[in-house]
Design an enzyme around this catalytic site. Sequence first.
Site, mmCIF file in Angstrom:
data_model
loop_
_atom_site.group_PDB
_atom_site.id
_atom_site.type_symbol
_atom_site.label_atom_id
_atom_site.label_comp_id
_atom_site.label_asym_id
_atom_site.label_seq_id
_atom_site.Cartn_x
_atom_site.Cartn_y
_atom_site.Cartn_z
ATOM 1 N N HIS A 87 31.678 42.695 37.730
ATOM 2 C CA HIS A 87 32.412 42.778 38.992
ATOM 3 C C HIS A 87 33.892 43.025 38.741
ATOM 4 O O HIS A 87 34.432 42.716 37.687
ATOM 5 C CB HIS A 87 32.220 41.503 39.798
ATOM 6 C CG HIS A 87 30.835 41.352 40.331
ATOM 7 N ND1 HIS A 87 30.506 40.390 41.257
ATOM 8 C CD2 HIS A 87 29.688 42.032 40.084
ATOM 9 C CE1 HIS A 87 29.214 40.488 41.557
ATOM 10 N NE2 HIS A 87 28.705 41.481 40.849
ATOM 11 N N GLU A 89 36.561 41.578 39.969
ATOM 12 C CA GLU A 89 37.324 40.360 39.716
ATOM 13 C C GLU A 89 37.140 39.907 38.271
ATOM 14 O O GLU A 89 38.104 39.499 37.606
ATOM 15 C CB GLU A 89 36.863 39.223 40.647
ATOM 16 C CG GLU A 89 36.916 39.549 42.114
ATOM 17 C CD GLU A 89 35.608 40.097 42.668
ATOM 18 O OE1 GLU A 89 35.241 39.693 43.775
ATOM 19 O OE2 GLU A 89 34.956 40.930 42.004
ATOM 20 N N CYS A 115 31.920 37.289 45.345
ATOM 21 C CA CYS A 115 30.624 36.614 45.295
ATOM 22 C C CYS A 115 30.837 35.194 44.759
ATOM 23 O O CYS A 115 31.952 34.829 44.358
ATOM 24 C CB CYS A 115 29.646 37.393 44.405
ATOM 25 S SG CYS A 115 30.023 37.287 42.636
ATOM 26 N N CYS A 118 32.082 35.121 41.016
ATOM 27 C CA CYS A 118 33.496 35.514 40.911
ATOM 28 C C CYS A 118 34.402 34.440 41.484
ATOM 29 O O CYS A 118 35.495 34.196 40.951
ATOM 30 C CB CYS A 118 33.733 36.861 41.586
ATOM 31 S SG CYS A 118 33.033 38.233 40.622
#
Length: 158
Positions: A87, A89, A115, A118
């Site tokens: 991801h 992040e 999410c 993260c």
Amino acid sequence: MAGRKKSKNDTRPTWDEYFMEIAKVVAKRSNCSRRQVAAVIAKDNHILSTGYNGTPRGVKNCFDGGCPRCAGHAKSGTGLEECLCVHAEQNAICQAARYGVNISGSTIYITISPCLTCAKLIINAGISEVVYGGDYTAFVSTVREMFREAGVKCRSLG
């Protein structure tokens, strides 16, 4: 990171708008075939790190078939255990760690809300504020509650 209020003659974007627009450009580097997401970590109105989603360094790009989930037809939010993509992040936090950049007390600008995984990384990295564009529908209430409990500010620009 909002800073001072703009004067009526100041046509420049706010700092929030500035960093989010940069995140939108960073998202164009994503190699994920499903969704282009990016994150910009900033502190004191300076960029510390950026990241976008996609397969890990050295792994075949998602849009070239590197991720089995993205190459298939899994519905949004399903088959996540098959996804090889990192991801945005996560990549921004990893880039800061790789180059020895302290991100404690910073703000992370993300093109969509984080999410659950993260969110945990954001909290443990010491990031103090999350500013996001659109909503990622999975875990929204759990993530918001966790941020509240951990003292991480979270707000939408959307």
